[in-house]
Enzyme design. Structure first.
Site, PDB file in Angstrom:
ATOM      1  N   GLY A 150       3.112   6.601   8.003  1.00 54.43           N
ATOM      2  CA  GLY A 150       4.497   6.817   7.582  1.00 54.43           C
ATOM      3  C   GLY A 150       5.424   5.725   8.062  1.00 54.43           C
ATOM      4  O   GLY A 150       6.503   5.514   7.505  1.00 54.43           O
ATOM      5  N   ASN A 151       5.013   4.991   9.116  1.00 52.95           N
ATOM      6  CA  ASN A 151       5.791   3.842   9.589  1.00 52.95           C
ATOM      7  C   ASN A 151       5.630   2.623   8.688  1.00 52.95           C
ATOM      8  O   ASN A 151       6.434   1.687   8.740  1.00 52.95           O
ATOM      9  CB  ASN A 151       5.356   3.430  11.003  1.00 52.95           C
ATOM     10  CG  ASN A 151       6.111   4.155  12.104  1.00 52.95           C
ATOM     11  OD1 ASN A 151       5.528   4.905  12.872  1.00 52.95           O
ATOM     12  ND2 ASN A 151       7.422   3.938  12.172  1.00 52.95           N
ATOM     13  N   SER A 152       4.579   2.609   7.874  1.00 49.27           N
ATOM     14  CA  SER A 152       4.281   1.442   7.046  1.00 49.27           C
ATOM     15  C   SER A 152       5.482   1.027   6.206  1.00 49.27           C
ATOM     16  O   SER A 152       6.079   1.846   5.505  1.00 49.27           O
ATOM     17  CB  SER A 152       3.101   1.735   6.119  1.00 49.27           C
ATOM     18  OG  SER A 152       1.910   1.864   6.844  1.00 49.27           O
ATOM     19  N   HIS A 205       0.814  -1.222   0.000  1.00 45.11           N
ATOM     20  CA  HIS A 205       0.000   0.000   0.000  1.00 45.11           C
ATOM     21  C   HIS A 205       0.849   1.274   0.000  1.00 45.11           C
ATOM     22  O   HIS A 205       0.332   2.359  -0.263  1.00 45.11           O
ATOM     23  CB  HIS A 205      -0.990  -0.010   1.166  1.00 45.11           C
ATOM     24  CG  HIS A 205      -0.399   0.269   2.511  1.00 45.11           C
ATOM     25  ND1 HIS A 205      -0.091  -0.721   3.419  1.00 45.11           N
ATOM     26  CD2 HIS A 205      -0.068   1.433   3.133  1.00 45.11           C
ATOM     27  CE1 HIS A 205       0.388  -0.184   4.525  1.00 45.11           C
ATOM     28  NE2 HIS A 205       0.424   1.122   4.375  1.00 45.11           N
ATOM     29  N   GLY A 219      -8.568 -27.282  -2.434  1.00 45.38           N
ATOM     30  CA  GLY A 219      -9.896 -27.487  -2.997  1.00 45.38           C
ATOM     31  C   GLY A 219     -10.982 -27.872  -2.015  1.00 45.38           C
ATOM     32  O   GLY A 219     -11.793 -28.757  -2.305  1.00 45.38           O
ATOM     33  N   VAL A 220     -11.003 -27.217  -0.846  1.00 44.82           N
ATOM     34  CA  VAL A 220     -12.101 -27.443   0.091  1.00 44.82           C
ATOM     35  C   VAL A 220     -12.733 -26.097   0.457  1.00 44.82           C
ATOM     36  O   VAL A 220     -12.041 -25.083   0.554  1.00 44.82           O
ATOM     37  CB  VAL A 220     -11.645 -28.139   1.394  1.00 44.82           C
ATOM     38  CG1 VAL A 220     -11.169 -29.545   1.113  1.00 44.82           C
ATOM     39  CG2 VAL A 220     -10.575 -27.330   2.117  1.00 44.82           C
ATOM     40  N   ASP A 251       0.052  -7.574   1.360  1.00 45.18           N
ATOM     41  CA  ASP A 251       0.539  -6.203   1.543  1.00 45.18           C
ATOM     42  C   ASP A 251       2.060  -6.141   1.626  1.00 45.18           C
ATOM     43  O   ASP A 251       2.633  -5.417   2.446  1.00 45.18           O
ATOM     44  CB  ASP A 251      -0.090  -5.553   2.787  1.00 45.18           C
ATOM     45  CG  ASP A 251       0.073  -4.036   2.781  1.00 45.18           C
ATOM     46  OD1 ASP A 251       0.243  -3.459   1.689  1.00 45.18           O
ATOM     47  OD2 ASP A 251       0.036  -3.426   3.870  1.00 45.18           O
TER      48      ASP A 251
END
Length: 520
Positions: A243-245, A141, A301-302, A171
């Site tokens: 801003g820490n992301s 992001h 596939g469940v 992300d």
């Protein structure tokens, strides 16, 4: 002369204060002495934080992105229509005119944001050096939709960056610069984290580069936050802000153990609940992005449903059993080839216990392809095992998922079957006809009972059942069985105080619910 007692009292207090200030009275120490051993421990902890910060900061970067926002809308058509819905010839047709109009109605603060009208907007995030080849790890992001990316190192050196690969489902993103002389952060083992471990977050909150905050691990394996499609967050109280992301969460060895990603807050700032992507998960994604530019995930596939204590008991298991319920097996899928069936309860995969749907889904998705794994499950109350080989995610698609993008059919037809009340559970149902299935956009050949009415304040309403929901399966005789007729459903409801069934809303995946008869 008569003396005023209040005045005498004041004189006594003043005299006492004067004597005290002159030292006649015993002084109290300003603060108790800190024990030497305590000072030594505090200083050692402070020095440890200093050492970790000094070690980490050269590897942490600020990521500045430039994005192109949407173009100015056609203001002559919306949102200022003229009489009878015709275009308004007096509507503002540029940002300046609209700004003046907003000022007239909302005062001088009714300003237009530049990014609303096609100008460039800027954003700031964080990242850290991932290897010695110029790769930087950050959040998807942070760089999603960026036209220009600039990386700023701790010493002020700037470098242009390009996107190597992104993965919106976790992300995680990898970008690259030509600068390779900054040290990569060593990776820790996020699987060994314990609640209470000391950690440090480094990044650029509110564009304040190289900011360091400290805290502890508050929780691990937060997989129900519903931020990312695939998640198993580390929760920390180390202050994380916008801003820490993308910045690192490190342990006291200076090893990165997480990628700071999100916060829970009532405003823009930190409320003591931050989330980081475990480095084990993030590096697994990043390594694939560096190698192939994309991420390949696995699937067996469940279709799954949570295993509640009531469902466990109705399936002949101990109500405290932890696991997930198989509600559907795709034909020809790895699960089908391994012999799994509807109604099985999965309790283990690849040697790990399975306690929740998100953890199982993530465990399978991140498993290397082409390798067999032991899967453990209950069937008819007996524990069994099988070997299963997950397939590429895109190769295992359910019919319901294929239908999801299609439009609904036409209007419902007149002359629908009569609705039937189901005991004291608060709902009415009717058979699903071909016309009804078409109008609801359901796959051809879909079967079940359609919920035609839900009574107010009923058990059905309490469990979120809605008109138009489709009931396709019931738990009967300790098995999950397809539901075909109203009479079958009526008979089952009349013989039990609890009714467990599988319900779907539109094209979305369904869920198991348990209704208890209303108390009289």
């Amino acid at each position: 002369m008569k003396r005023n007692p209040v005045a005498w009292a004041a004189l006594v207090v003043s005299t006492a204060a004067l004597v005290s200030s002159s030292g006649a009275l015993r002084r109290m120490p300003a603060a108790p002495n800190v024990p030497a051993e305590g000072q030594k421990t505090a200083q050692a902890l402070s020095q440890a934080f200093e050492a970790v910060a000094d070690f980490v900061r050269p590897s942490v970067v600020q990521v500045t992105v430039t994005k192109k926002a949407a173009r100015v809308p056609n203001l002559r058509n919306f949102p200022f229509p003229g009489p009878n819905g015709r275009p308004n010839p007096n509507a503002p047709n540029n940002p300046k005119d609209l700004e003046e109009l907003l000022k007239r109605f909302f005062g001088p603060d009714g300003m237009v944001e530049p990014q609303q009208f096609g100008r460039q907007s800027h954003g700031t995030g964080s990242g850290f050096v991932y290897d010695n080849r110029g790769h930087i790890l950050t959040n998807n992001h942070v760089v999603e939709g960026a036209e220009k990316i600039t990386v700023t190192f701790h010493d002020g050196i700037e470098a242009a960056a390009t996107v190597v690969g992104t993965d919106s489902k976790s992300d995680v993103a990898v970008i690259k610069v030509d600068v390779t002389n900054y040290p990569a952060l060593p990776r820790g083992d996020s699987s060994k984290l314990k609640v209470g471990d000391l950690v440090m977050a480094v990044g650029s909150p509110f564009e304040l580069s190289q900011s360091v905050t400290t805290g502890i691990i508050s929780a691990t394996e937060r997989n129900d936050v519903q931020i990312n499609e695939f998640e198993s967050f580390i929760q920390t109280d180390a202050s994380i802000n916008p801003g820490n992301s993308g910045g690192p969460l490190v342990n006291m060895n200076g090893e990165v153990i997480g990628v700071n990603s999100a916060i829970v807050t009532g405003g823009r700032g930190n409320d003591g609940i931050g989330f980081a992507i475990p480095i084990d998960m993030a590096s697994g994604v990043a390594d694939q992005l560096v190698k192939d530019g994309k991420v390949r995930r696995a699937r067996i596939g469940v279709q799954m449903a949570p295993l509640t204590p009531v469902l466990a008991r109705q399936l002949g298991l101990d109500p405290t059993t932890k696991g997930i319920l198989v509600s559907e097996v795709k034909e020809g899928s790895p699960a089908d080839k391994a012999g799994l069936k509807q109604g099985d309860v999965i309790v283990g995969f690849a040697g790990d216990k399975i306690t929740s749907m998100p953890s199982f889904r993530l465990k399978v998705a991140t498993s290397p392809l082409g390798k067999g794994y032991e899967i453990e499950y209950f069937r008819d109350g007996k524990r069994q095992t099988a070997t299963i080989t997950p397939a590429p995610y895109e190769d295992v698609v359910f019919d319901m998922e294929k239908q999801r993008g299609s439009k609904d059919g036409g209007e419902s037809q007149d002359g629908q079957p009569k609705s039937t009340a189901i005991g004291e559970f608060g709902l009415e149902v009717q058979p699903l006809t071909a016309d009804l299935a078409k109008s609801l956009g359901l796959p051809a050949g879909a079967t079940g009972l359609l919920v035609s009415e839900v009574k107010d304040n009923s058990p059905a309403e309490a469990e979120g059942i809605k008109e138009g929901d489709l009931i396709t399966k019931v738990v009967k005789d300790r098995k999950i069985q397809p539901l075909k007729t109203v009479k079958e459903f009526q008979d089952l409801a009349s013989k039990s105080n609890e009714l467990s069934f599988y319900v779907q809303t539109g094209k979305d995946p369904g869920r198991f619910v348990t209704l208890a008869k209303a108390k009289k």
